[in-house]
Structures are given as C-alpha cells and as structure tokens.
Design an enzyme around this catalytic site. Structure first.
Site, PDB file in Angstrom:
ATOM      1  N   LYS A  67       0.855  -1.201   0.000  1.00 49.13           N
ATOM      2  CA  LYS A  67       0.000   0.000   0.000  1.00 49.13           C
ATOM      3  C   LYS A  67       0.880   1.236   0.000  1.00 49.13           C
ATOM      4  O   LYS A  67       1.942   1.265   0.650  1.00 49.13           O
ATOM      5  CB  LYS A  67      -0.903  -0.039   1.238  1.00 49.13           C
ATOM      6  CG  LYS A  67      -1.991   1.028   1.263  1.00 49.13           C
ATOM      7  CD  LYS A  67      -2.876   0.869   2.503  1.00 49.13           C
ATOM      8  CE  LYS A  67      -3.968   1.917   2.563  1.00 49.13           C
ATOM      9  NZ  LYS A  67      -4.808   1.780   3.778  1.00 49.13           N
ATOM     10  N   SER A  78      -9.621   1.704   2.837  1.00 48.28           N
ATOM     11  CA  SER A  78      -8.803   2.476   1.926  1.00 48.28           C
ATOM     12  C   SER A  78      -7.737   1.639   1.191  1.00 48.28           C
ATOM     13  O   SER A  78      -7.143   2.125   0.233  1.00 48.28           O
ATOM     14  CB  SER A  78      -8.105   3.596   2.693  1.00 48.28           C
ATOM     15  OG  SER A  78      -7.211   3.063   3.652  1.00 48.28           O
ATOM     16  N   SER A 112      -9.784  -0.429   6.984  1.00 45.66           N
ATOM     17  CA  SER A 112      -9.206  -0.271   5.653  1.00 45.66           C
ATOM     18  C   SER A 112      -8.591  -1.522   5.040  1.00 45.66           C
ATOM     19  O   SER A 112      -8.329  -1.549   3.852  1.00 45.66           O
ATOM     20  CB  SER A 112      -8.142   0.834   5.673  1.00 45.66           C
ATOM     21  OG  SER A 112      -8.780   2.084   5.749  1.00 45.66           O
TER      22      SER A 112
END
Lengths: 477, 424
Positions: free
Chosen positions: B30, B105, B129
């Site tokens: 990420k 996210s 997330s």
C-alpha cells in the site's frame, strides 16, 4: 509618582539543552556544533512521513535529577503531548512536549535578594521537550533575502523550567539563572559553554498593569539587560499616562532593546493533545535510581566548615562547579590565601582577559607555586599580582608558558628586606616634605603616598608594612 | 503487468534479498508504507515526487524473507475513505465488477490480490481499511492487534488506531505474510514483543462465538446479514457454540472514532508544507502564504474535510467537549469488547453492512460513507485483531464474515478462519 510605587513582577521560563550524547527521540549525535548543517539528521528528527519517536531514557533521567535537585514533586505519570504550530524550523509542524502531565511540579530555588537576604523562588513545573531546527537568515537588500534551515538542532532534548512570578528585579533574575546554571552543571546534565544551550522567555509587568513576554533571550547578561530595558520602557509609558499592551516582544541583543513581535496580534491555538506514538512514562518508578551529587548550597556550607572561609568567598567559589573543584585543588597551599586569591583576584583577572577558567586548570600546579611564593613571603602581594598577570598573559600566548618562578627571576621580584631600601626611603622622604607636613598635621593616609612611591621605586620587592614601620622610625615616631 | 483495475500507483520489480519463506513471492505494498527509493505518495498530490530514504520496518522484514516488491497500491488519500475513490489518481476498480468500488482504503492492495496480479499484499487498517476491501473484493484480510506489527514507516493517518496487516486470497497466505511482519520493533514505541510462528491449523471445535446483536441491526443489508448468519451456522456445524451478546456502547463507536482520527490526522498532516518534500512552494511568497497554497492545491477534498474537523475538535474550548469525550467513549467500547471476549473466544458478524457499491454512489454524502465503517471501526477502538473471510455472495457481489478475537489472539483467530475457509 515615586519610583518605589512601581512594583516589578518577573517570572522566567528557562530552556536548557540537556547534555545527552544523542537526541531526544532518535540516535543522531547531539554533538553537532562543529559540523556542517543538516549532517546530524535522520528520518525521525527530520520528521519524515512514517518515522516514529523513540524516547532517549537518558534525557528523562537527567531531567529527573534536575527535578529532584530543585525539590520538585514527582507525579506518578508524565505524558508527552503535541504542540501544533506551523514554522519552517519545526519539521513535523508539532513539537513533542509535555502539557497537563509534566515530569515534575512545584519545587523551588534559593537565591539572595537585592539586599543580600536569602529568598526562595518557587517553580511551577519542569518538563522535557524537543528543540526545533534553526533558521539562518541570509542575503541583503541588494541580493534579496532568503533563509536557510539547519535541522542539526532538531530533536535536541530541552528541559523547560518555569518559575512563579516572584522575582522582583533584573538582578534577582540573573542570580536565579546563575544558581540554576550552577545546579545543572553540578548535576553534569548541562554544558553552559555550548552556544545557545540556554534560552529564556521572561514575563514582566509593573504591578497593576498588563504583562509583557520577552521571547528567546539567549544569554544570562541578555536577561538582565532585556528586563532592565523593559522596566524603564514600561515605567516611562505609565508616567506619560500610556498603558502597557499585553504582547510578546523580542530582545535585540546588539542594541539592548526590546521590540514588539507582531503588529497584528493573533493568539496561536496550539491544539495540545497526548502524543499517540509514545507511551506514558511511569515517572515514580524511576526515582529510586536518581542519585544526586553534592549540590552548590551543600558545597558552600562544606567549604565554610571544612576550610573555615567566609560565606561570600564560599558562595563565589561554589557558584561554578569548575571553580569549586579548582579551589579544592589549590586549598592545600592554605585555605584562606587560596580563597582570597581565587575569589578576589584570579576571577577578575580572568574576566578582564575574557579567559575561561578551563585554560588554567591544567596548569593548576603553577598557580599553586605562585601562591606558595606569596604565602612564604618570598614575593610581596603586589609582586604576586604582577607575576599572576604576566603568567596569565603567557598562558594565553602560543608558546610554552613561563612558570611563576621563572617570571620572578626574570623580573627580579624576589622580596628583599626593608633595610636594603633605607637609602631609597630616605631619598623619597627628603623629596616630599609636603607629605610629611600633612602627616604631622594629622592627615590620615598622607604616609601611604610615600609608601606607594617606595613600592614603585623598589618595583614591588619591598613589603609595604615594613616600609611603613621604617618611615615611622625615621620620623622618630 | 496489465493494471486493468487501477490497483497500482507505481509498479516495480524489486527483488527480495533473503531466502526466507517469501522467496519468489511477489508482494504489493500500500502506498502509505514507506519504501526506500520508491515513490510513496499516499495517493496524494501533496506527496507526489516524495521518495523515502528508508524502508518501513514491515518492508525490511518482507525483503529479508525473500519477497520481491511488485509495486505500490492505490488507496484513499492518506487512508481517508472506504472506497478508494478518494485517491488523487483515480479509483481502483473491483475485479468482480469493474463498475463497482473495491472498498477502502487499501483498495489497490485488495484489487491486486483479487485480480490475480499478486498473491499477497500489505495494507493498513485504521478503521476497517484492510477488512472492508477484503470483504468487497472477496479475499482475506487481517487487522492485527494494536502493537503486534511495527508502524515504523507507515505514514500516519490516525496513529492510535492503525496497524499494517496482510491481504491474500486465502487464510494460509495471510498467516504466512503475518508471520513475517509480526513482532517487536524498537523503532516503534507502541510495538510489543509478540511474534507469530505462522503455524496455522484449522481449529474451531469447542469455541464459543459471540454474535453481537448490534452487528445485525439497522442499516445492515438483509441479504448480507442472511449470508453471514449462514456462515455462523456453518461454524456451529464445525463444533463451535454461538451465543448472542450485546455491545451497548457500540453506538458511540463512529463518533468516538471520527473525532479521534480526525484530531490525530489534523496534526499528522500539518507537516506537508512543501518545505522538505512534495511540490515546491512559491519561493517569493511569505512562508505562511506559500504553505497555504501548497496545502490548498495538494490535499483532496476529503482530506481537507478531516483536517478541518480535527483542527476544530482540538481547538481551545472544544477539546474537552470532543477529544476528551471521545477518549472516554473509547474506554467504554474497549470495556464492552473485553467483557464479551471474556466469555466468548471470538465475536462474529458481517464485515461490511452492504456489498461493494457502484462507483460514485457514496461519494456525494460523506456521512453515508462514514456509516459504512460502523462494523469495522469498533475493532480499532478496542485494539483487538479481526479478520474478514469470504462467505459467499449477495446481490452478485462478495460478502465478508468478520471474526474478531482477543487481544494478541491472532493464533486462534487465524485457526478459526482457516477451519471456516476449508469447510466452505
């Protein structure tokens, strides 16, 4: 309005850099002053995204030593928090500091007031925080102004000590700072010789009027100067019927004046909240391991007891750790002669030359030799001072220093007995009938002039007491 | 690599250095996790061009275990969002239906795994997330206990909630990746010494599973709820006992979470001023004007909204009313979870109240978006571990079963998840 009707109220916030080997929240070396800008930095003290603080336990230990030495109350827990504000020297746009739960509360410092009486100044709190980086303003009107940022200082541990508004004069403020410096030095947690290692914010008001804060004064002398200037400024303003604005002012070190910091006064909201990246510190658990050395007051009392010296000498000699250690090195020559020669003569001579004590510590043996010459009356006090001056000058030179013995020999300063000077004394008496007449008429001190002339003529090799006695004898008294 | 799901912000092929258990495995990371010499933007224009000079601790561990780095994945800007639509570089697309969002996210990480581009990815979970995109993309995602994985190098959004964690197509791979990243790191003062040995075995027999009433309440899609009820029945068939429990303080979870995370975010994001990295400020302006311009242009709308909310909640006169109250609520919620987990080994419920919405469906209403986090946020408040495992589909889209465990109880949580996975 008479002057005494203006009561001055002063409180100080003192920031000192703790002399740890690494920074407060990372492993970067704190010994950065000799190095190029931005060479003592890492992701943590640069506040790079994702970097996290790790507490340097030594800094907390040092701060707790200070707290204990200053008689503070130690809470169960202390907590770091964030003080948020934007400034180019502040890498994370927040300073990790302490808010509602500082490391220590209360405490006090003993000083002398302006009349020489003991006075206790209470402390509000002590906490630990990180130093921001440093801005260096460059350029000029022609080339344009710009600013460089050096983050070497970013993350250096600071201890902030806040006093209650209990100081009454700039001199008291100076004495408090001296006492604080001595204490921190004794604790071996602070190096006062490092540039910018102490910074003071001073709050000052005339009783009944608004309070003014003077920010970021970076020397002991500066604090006294800034406060003195500010008192005069405020008194004049009040006298003329003006009112004091509650504001922040900056001290202009060069000019010795203060100027208003901001024209449009906007209160900064620092949005304090607990630092989520650091656990709470269980301060009370640390205290068993905090051991204090002998502190200035205790040493002063010991000097009076052990060496039998006067309180003013003891106070001066213990007001600086290295001076106190130097005295103890010299005291075997004679505690009284060592005390008066160091406190009354040497300090003044060093100050005059702007010479640090450290310069002569490694030559303590030679200073001892000098005092032995004086003590054993091989040279007079007057000659001793001359020798000291020549010796100090030779120490600040580049060559190898001349020893006191060599200086005495070279300048021929060995004390000689009064009899060898009888001829000189008689000559000077003959040449100065007026002084003798004045003396006979009972004018005190008239003979001192004659003695002085003899001392001059004999280059200090004669003992003034002996000369005095000889004159009396010649004059048939 | 054909990135048809906009899963990546930056594709790389950095070979691993070690010969450990991840040797030969490509892992995506990420984009809020710092990678040395690889641009790391948090999907924000304000970090465009920022190349970290250091690796996050988790990345170092991956490399040492032999993994190669296959790129930096798309996300909601700074982790602020539940759909990955708040990326400054366009939304990630759900491999099951590219007209739908991935969830967020960590949407890019989930899409990369679900789309078969990599077998494993790192995400981060502040309020759901990892679990949200895992559920919506039909894969497995673990939010570790707070402190079990080092946050060093994770670009902070809300420090007191978030953890780096693994996403993968199955429980065994999640366990494998977790065993590499779990453990103490002296660079993170909130990390604890709890390594994980990676020995996952299917085990659910005899366990008590609490079913919180609040996880099947108003706002939870009926078909999603039905699917998760089916999954719980399956767990019972495998030898677990299901009991109903209640978490009364869960009603405070969303406000407590959004107050706290916006407060922390407002402080964390203040450093993005253009001085040291990111877009260069206009040098001829006074510094505060230059800062304002950089921040105005650099942050997206949702990030600005959260900075403003947090700044407000921390300001003088409101701190006690909001931040302090939120911390009080946090303690109540943590207590509720702790007491439910005293009698139960796990809690179970849906990961998300709905299936992945269409792109654009939630963006018009931030409150609707915040409400999507209602079932994931409590776990971050309590600090406990939770895993989302696929349990079928509703409305043609994947549904996630969320299992929540005791603090540092990832071992038995992963074992339970594996038992379920192997049975369906």
């Amino acid at each position: 309005m008479a002057d005494e009707e203006y009561i001055v109220v002063i409180g100080l916030e003192v920031h000192c850099q703790l002399d740890t080997s690494s920074k407060l929240f990372c492993g970067c070396s704190a010994d950065f002053r000799a190095d190029a800008p931005n060479t003592h930095v890492c992701p943590v003290c640069l506040g790079l995204p994702g970097a996290l603080p790790v507490l340097n336990k030594k800094a907390i230990e040092y701060a707790l030593k200070v707290a204990k030495a200053l008689n503070c109350k130690i809470p169960q827990e202390a907590e770091f928090c964030r003080k948020n504000y934007f400034y180019p020297d502040l890498v994370k746009a927040y300073q990790i500091t302490m808010g509602d739960n500082p490391l220590a509360l209360g405490g006090y410092i003993e000083i002398e007031d302006d009349a020489g009486n003991p006075k206790v100044v209470n402390l509000t709190r002590i906490h630990v925080e990180e130093d921001p980086g440093r801005l260096i303003h460059m350029g000029n009107k022609e080339r344009g102004h710009y600013t460089l940022v050096d983050y070497n200082r970013s993350g250096i541990p600071l201890i902030e000590m806040v006093t209650e508004p209990e100081l009454c004069s700039p001199k008291e403020a100076r004495r408090l700072l001296n006492k604080l410096r001595a204490t921190l030095e004794y604790l071996d947690v602070f190096d006062p010789d490092k540039e910018g290692s102490i910074r003071v914010d001073a709050n000052i008001s005339i009783k009944g009027h608004e309070r003014v804060e003077i920010k970021n004064i970076s020397s002991y002398k500066g604090v006294e100067k800034a406060l003195t200037f500010e008192i005069t400024r405020q008194k004049n303003l009040i006298r003329r019927g003006g009112s004091i604005a509650r504001e922040t002012r900056h001290f202009q070190e060069g000019k010795g004046t203060t100027t208003s910091a901001r024209s449009k006064e906007t209160a900064t909201d620092y949005r304090y909240f607990p630092e989520p990246d650091l656990p709470v510190i269980r301060v009370s658990d640390w205290m068993d391991n905090i051991v204090l050395p002998e502190l200035p007051d205790a040493r002063r009392d010991r000097f009076m007891n052990q060496y039998g010296i006067a309180v003013n000498h003891a106070r001066t000699l213990t007001g600086d750790l290295h001076l106190a250690e130097f005295y103890e090195l010299i005291a075997p020559v004679g505690s009284q002669i060592a005390a008066s020669w160091i406190a009354d003569i040497l300090i003044g001579e060093l100050n005059y030359r702007d010479m640090p004590l450290s310069k002569i510590i490694s030559h303590a043996g030679q200073f001892k030799d000098l005092l032995v010459l004086v003590r054993d009356q091989q040279i007079t006090d007057k000659a001793g001072i001359d020798v000291l001056r020549v010796w100090l000058d030779s120490l600040s030179g580049t060559g190898s220093p001349e020893t006191p013995g060599q200086i005495v020999a070279r300048l021929g300063l060995t004390r000689e007995s009064g009899e060898s000077f009888r001829g000189i004394v008689e000559k000077i008496l003959t040449n100065n009938p007026q002084a003798i007449a004045d003396h006979k008429a009972g004018k005190k001190g008239a003979l001192n002039f004659i003695v002085g002339q003899v001392m001059k003529e004999t280059k200090g090799k004669s003992d003034p007491r002996e000369i005095h006695a000889m004159i009396s004898e010649i004059l048939g008294e | 690599m054909n990135d048809k799901y906009n899963a990546y912000l930056n594709t790389t092929e950095i070979p691993g250095t070690g010969s450990g258990i991840l040797a030969g495995i490509r892992v995506s990371i990420k984009d809020n996790i710092s990678t040395k010499d690889i641009e790391t933007t948090c999907a924000s224009k304000i970090l465009k061009g920022y190349i970290p000079p250091y690796d996050a601790h988790a990345v170092t561990l991956l490399k040492n275990a032999g993994a190669s780095i296959a790129g930096k994945t798309n996300m909601d800007e700074f982790g602020m969002g539940s759909t990955t639509e708040n990326s400054a570089f366009g939304p990630a697309l759900n491999p099951h239906d590219t007209t739908r969002v991935t969830g967020g996210s960590s949407g890019g990480s989930a899409a990369a795994v679900a789309g078969g581009l990599v077998s494993m990815a790192l995400g981060s979970d502040t309020g759901g997330s990892i679990r949200c995109p895992a559920a919506w993309c039909g894969i497995v995602g673990l939010k570790p206990s707070y402190g079990r994985v080092s946050r060093f190098g994770l670009i902070a959004y809300a420090n007191s909630f978030e953890q780096i964690g693994p996403l993968a197509a199955n429980v065994r791979d999640v366990a494998k990746l977790f065993s590499v990243i779990a453990g103490h790191d002296k660079k993170d003062s909130t990390s604890v010494s709890k390594p994980y040995d990676g020995k996952v075995i299917p085990d659910i027999r005899g366990k008590t599973i609490g079913i919180p009433r609040e996880y099947f309440g108003e706002g939870v899609d009926r078909d999603v709820a039905a699917k998760v009820r089916e999954a719980i029945t399956k767990l019972e068939e495998l030898g677990a006992a299901a009991v109903e429990v209640s978490l009364p303080s869960m009603k405070y979870a969303l406000p407590a979470y959004y107050v706290t995370c916006t407060c922390e975010a407002s402080s964390n994001l203040d450093r993005f001023d253009g001085v040291r990295y990111g877009p260069e400020p206009e040098m001829n302006l006074p510094w505060h004007d230059a800062y304002t311009k950089v921040r105005e242009a650099g942050f997206g709308q949702e990030v600005k909204r959260r900075i403003l909310l947090g700044t407000f909640a921390l300001s003088a006169g409101y701190y006690g009313k909001y931040y302090v109250k939120a911390q009080h609520a946090r303690q109540l919620i943590a207590k509720d979870f702790a007491s439910a987990l005293k009698t139960c080994d796990f809690l179970a419920g849906p990961t998300m109240p709905n299936v992945a919405p269409k792109i654009g469906e939630l963006t018009s209403d931030p409150l609707l978006m915040y409400q999507a986090d209602i079932l994931t946020v409590p776990v971050n408040i309590a600090g406990i571990p939770a895993i989302s495992v696929p349990c079928g589909t509703a409305h043609g889209m994947p549904v996630g079963l969320q299992l929540m465990g005791r603090m540092f109880g990832e071992e038995s949580l992963l074992n339970a998840a594996l038992a379920f996975e192997e049975a369906v």
